[in-house]
Write an enzyme that holds these catalytic residues in place. Structure first.
Site, mmCIF file in Angstrom:
data_model
loop_
_atom_site.group_PDB
_atom_site.id
_atom_site.type_symbol
_atom_site.label_atom_id
_atom_site.label_comp_id
_atom_site.label_asym_id
_atom_site.label_seq_id
_atom_site.Cartn_x
_atom_site.Cartn_y
_atom_site.Cartn_z
ATOM 1 C CB CYS A 241 -5.308 -1.251 19.692
ATOM 2 S SG CYS A 241 -6.781 -0.248 19.533
ATOM 3 C CG HIS B 111 -2.455 1.393 20.417
ATOM 4 N ND1 HIS B 111 -2.691 1.841 19.139
ATOM 5 C CD2 HIS B 111 -3.651 1.444 21.066
ATOM 6 C CE1 HIS B 111 -3.974 2.135 19.023
ATOM 7 N NE2 HIS B 111 -4.578 1.911 20.170
ATOM 8 C CG ASN C 69 -6.836 4.776 18.984
ATOM 9 O OD1 ASN C 69 -6.274 4.032 18.173
ATOM 10 N ND2 ASN C 69 -7.405 4.318 20.076
HETATM 11 O O1 UT7 Z 1 -7.403 1.978 21.206
HETATM 12 C C1 UT7 Z 1 -8.299 1.133 21.842
HETATM 13 C C2 UT7 Z 1 -8.210 1.223 23.302
HETATM 14 N N1 UT7 Z 1 -8.938 2.361 23.775
HETATM 15 C C3 UT7 Z 1 -8.513 3.013 24.824
HETATM 16 O O2 UT7 Z 1 -7.463 2.681 25.353
HETATM 17 C C4 UT7 Z 1 -9.392 4.118 25.370
HETATM 18 C C5 UT7 Z 1 -9.250 4.180 26.862
HETATM 19 N N2 UT7 Z 1 -10.143 5.156 27.507
HETATM 20 C C6 UT7 Z 1 -10.011 6.473 27.334
HETATM 21 O O3 UT7 Z 1 -9.150 6.914 26.598
HETATM 22 C C7 UT7 Z 1 -10.908 7.375 28.136
HETATM 23 O O4 UT7 Z 1 -11.763 6.575 28.933
HETATM 24 C C8 UT7 Z 1 -11.765 8.357 27.294
HETATM 25 C C9 UT7 Z 1 -10.873 9.461 26.756
HETATM 26 C C10 UT7 Z 1 -12.471 7.609 26.183
HETATM 27 C C11 UT7 Z 1 -12.798 9.016 28.179
HETATM 28 O O5 UT7 Z 1 -12.175 9.695 29.235
HETATM 29 P P1 UT7 Z 1 -12.683 9.460 30.735
HETATM 30 O O6 UT7 Z 1 -11.916 10.388 31.574
HETATM 31 O O7 UT7 Z 1 -12.586 7.986 31.038
HETATM 32 O O8 UT7 Z 1 -14.191 9.931 30.653
HETATM 33 P P2 UT7 Z 1 -15.531 9.124 30.943
HETATM 34 O O9 UT7 Z 1 -15.903 8.293 29.763
HETATM 35 O O10 UT7 Z 1 -15.468 8.454 32.272
HETATM 36 O O11 UT7 Z 1 -16.519 10.323 31.065
HETATM 37 C C12 UT7 Z 1 -16.337 11.390 32.030
HETATM 38 C C13 UT7 Z 1 -17.254 12.525 31.659
HETATM 39 C C14 UT7 Z 1 -18.675 12.072 31.348
HETATM 40 O O12 UT7 Z 1 -19.564 13.074 31.787
HETATM 41 P P3 UT7 Z 1 -20.335 12.938 33.207
HETATM 42 O O13 UT7 Z 1 -21.135 11.665 33.072
HETATM 43 O O14 UT7 Z 1 -19.252 12.830 34.240
HETATM 44 O O15 UT7 Z 1 -21.137 14.175 33.243
HETATM 45 C C15 UT7 Z 1 -18.711 12.005 29.852
HETATM 46 O O16 UT7 Z 1 -20.008 12.183 29.332
HETATM 47 O O17 UT7 Z 1 -16.782 13.146 30.454
HETATM 48 C C16 UT7 Z 1 -17.815 13.165 29.474
HETATM 49 N N3 UT7 Z 1 -17.228 13.031 28.160
HETATM 50 C C17 UT7 Z 1 -16.894 14.095 27.414
HETATM 51 N N4 UT7 Z 1 -16.991 15.411 27.639
HETATM 52 C C18 UT7 Z 1 -16.550 16.236 26.678
HETATM 53 C C19 UT7 Z 1 -16.919 11.898 27.483
HETATM 54 N N5 UT7 Z 1 -16.383 12.213 26.294
HETATM 55 C C20 UT7 Z 1 -16.365 13.568 26.227
HETATM 56 C C21 UT7 Z 1 -15.918 14.485 25.260
HETATM 57 N N6 UT7 Z 1 -16.032 15.797 25.518
HETATM 58 N N7 UT7 Z 1 -15.390 14.083 24.097
#
Ligand code: UT7
Length: 332
Positions: A114, A259, A289
Site C-alpha cells: 500500500c 491510501h 482498496n
Molecule cells: O491496505 C492494507 C492495509 N489494510 C488495512 O488497513 C485494513 C485495516 N483493517 C480493517 O480495515 C478492518 O480490520 C476490517 C474491515 C478488515 C475488519 O473490520 P473489524 O471491525 O476490524 O472486524 P474484525 O476483523 O475484528 O471482525 C469483527 C467481526 C468478526 O465476527 P465475530 O468474531 O465478532 O463474530 C468477523 O468474523 O466481524 C466479522 N467480519 C465480517 N462480518 C461480515 C469480518 N469480516 C466480515 C464481513 N462481513 N465482510
C-alpha cells in the site's frame, strides 16, 4: 539541483462493477456491514480476457501522457509499484515498457504494497534531483480479485481488495518553488506476517505442494484489527514528519490523499489532524482498496474534478503490509 514537478496523472479501472450486494450472495456479509466498517459500496474486478496489470497501467499512462501533453518516447525511466505483477518475474515494469512501445529505457519494480506508490515517487524524485532522468513515469497497479476467496472464512479480506491502475509523470524542473517538496518512507518488518501472502514462497523445498493447498497459504492473511491499530498511529506521524521537514503546518495542506484501505481509518486521521471535509480525498466507496494503485487513482480523479489547483499543497500518505508507511508533500 532539479525538482520533480507533476506533469500529468491518469488512471484506469476495469469495467466490471461488483457491489456489496453481489458479495453478500456469495458469503455471509451484508451491504450494511461493509459500508459501516469500511465505507466501500462497490469495487472493480478485472476481465481475464482482456485486462493485465501492465495493460491497465498502460491505459492509465496514456491518460497521464495526454494530460501532460507528452509523447511516450519522452519518458526516460519507469518505476512500477505492484505486489501483484503479471509474472513472478520479470516485473510488470518491463511489460508496461513493451506496451508503450519503448525500448531500452530502465524499468524498475517496487514491492511495498500500500505504500508502494509513495516509495516509487521517492525513488523517481531522487533520480530527477540528481539529474539522471528527466521524465519519469510512476505507476501503481494491481490485479487482486484473482487471489480473493469468495467464502465466509475469507470475507474480511475479500470485501476490501480490488483492481485498478494509476499513473503519474514526474518531470525535472528548475523551478524550486514547485513540485515534490519532501518524501518520507518507513518500514518495520517485525509485523510482516500480520498482512501477507506466504506462498508460493521461494524458501520452500517444494514451491507448490499439497500442504500449501491444504493450509491455504497461497491465499492472503490479514489481522485487520492490528493493521488498523498501527495505521491510525503511523498516518498522522508520517504526515507530521513531512510537514516538519517542509516547514509547513496542517493548515497549509489543501488536499490530503491517503491510501484507501478503510474509510474509517481515513476519517480517524482526518479528525486527528483537524482537517475539514474538503481537505481530504476519498474514493474507496467506488473502488475498494487497490493497494499501490489507490493513491494515483485518487490523484488523477481529484485532478479531473478540479480539486487540485496551481500552488496547492497536496499531501500523500500511506500505510500497509510490511508494515510500511510513507508520505509526500507536493506543491502544484
Ligand atoms: O491496505 C492494507 C492495509 N489494510 C488495512 O488497513 C485494513 C485495516 N483493517 C480493517 O480495515 C478492518 O480490520 C476490517 C474491515 C478488515 C475488519 O473490520 P473489524 O471491525 O476490524 O472486524 P474484525 O476483523 O475484528 O471482525 C469483527 C467481526 C468478526 O465476527 P465475530 O468474531 O465478532 O463474530 C468477523 O468474523 O466481524 C466479522 N467480519 C465480517 N462480518 C461480515 C469480518 N469480516 C466480515 C464481513 N462481513 N465482510
Amino acid at each position: 539541483m532539479f525538482h520533480s514537478i507533476i506533469a500529468g496523472s491518469g488512471h484506469f479501472v476495469p469495467e466490471k462493477v461488483v457491489t456489496n450486494e453481489d458479495l453478500a450472495k456469495l458469503m455471509d456479509t451484508s451491504d450494511e456491514w461493509i459500508t459501516e466498517r469500511t465505507g466501500i459500496k462497490e469495487r472493480r474486478y478485472f476481465d481475464p480476457e482482456k485486462d493485465t496489470v501492465a495493460n491497465m497501467a498502460a491505459r492509465a499512462s496514456k491518460m497521464a501522457l495526454e494530460r501532460a501533453g507528452m509523447k511516450a518516447d519522452e519518458i526516460d525511466f519507469i518505476v512500477f509499484a505492484t505486489i501483484f505483477p503479471d509474472y513472478f518475474f520479470p516485473g510488470s515494469g518491463v511489460l508496461l515498457q513493451r506496451e508503450l512501445g519503448l525500448h531500452s529505457i530502465p524499468a524498475m519494480d517496487i514491492r511495498n504494497a500500500c505504500s508502494g506508490f509513495i516509495y516509487a515517487i521517492s525513488v523517481a524524485d531522487q533520480y530527477i534531483k540528481t539529474g539522471m532522468y528527466k521524465n519519469v513515469l510512476v505507476i501503481g497497479a494491481e490485479i487482486q480479485s484473482s487471489v480473493l476467496t469468495f467464502d465466509t472464512a475469507h470475507r474480511n479480506m475479500t470485501v476490501i481488495f480490488a483492481d485498478g491502475a494509476g499513473a503519474m509523470i514526474l518531470k525535472a524542473s528548475d523551478l524550486t518553488s514547485k513540485g515534490i517538496l519532501t518524501t518520507h518512507i518507513h518500514s518495520d518488518g517485525r509485523y510482516a506476517e500480520l498482512l501477507y501472502l506466504k506462498d508460493p514462497g521461494s524458501s520452500r523445498k517444494v514451491r507448490l505442494s499439497k500442504d500449501i493447498v491444504d493450509n491455504e497459504s497461497f491465499k492472503g492473511y490479514m489481522d485487520g484489527r492490528e493493521v488498523f491499530k498501527h495505521a491510525v498511529v503511523r498516518f498522522p506521524e508520517v504526515i507530521q514528519e513531512a510537514l516538519d521537514a517542509a516547514d509547513l503546518t496542517i493548515e497549509d495542506i489543501d488536499l490530503l490523499i491517503p491510501h484507501q484501505a478503510n474509510l474509517r481509518i481515513n476519517q480517524f486521521v482526518q479528525k486527528r489532524l483537524g482537517l475539514a471535509d474538503d481537505k481530504i480525498y476519498n474514493n474507496i466507496m467506488r473502488y475498494g482498496n487497490t493497494t499501490a494503485a489507490s493513491i494515483p487513482i485518487c490523484f488523477s480523479e481529484a485532478t479531473g474534478e478540479g480539486r487540485i489547483n496551481e500552488n496547492d499543497i497536496i499531501c500523500l500518505a500511506a500505510f500497509g503490509s510490511g508494515f510500511t508507511w510513507a508520505s509526500a508533500l507536493i506543491r502544484m
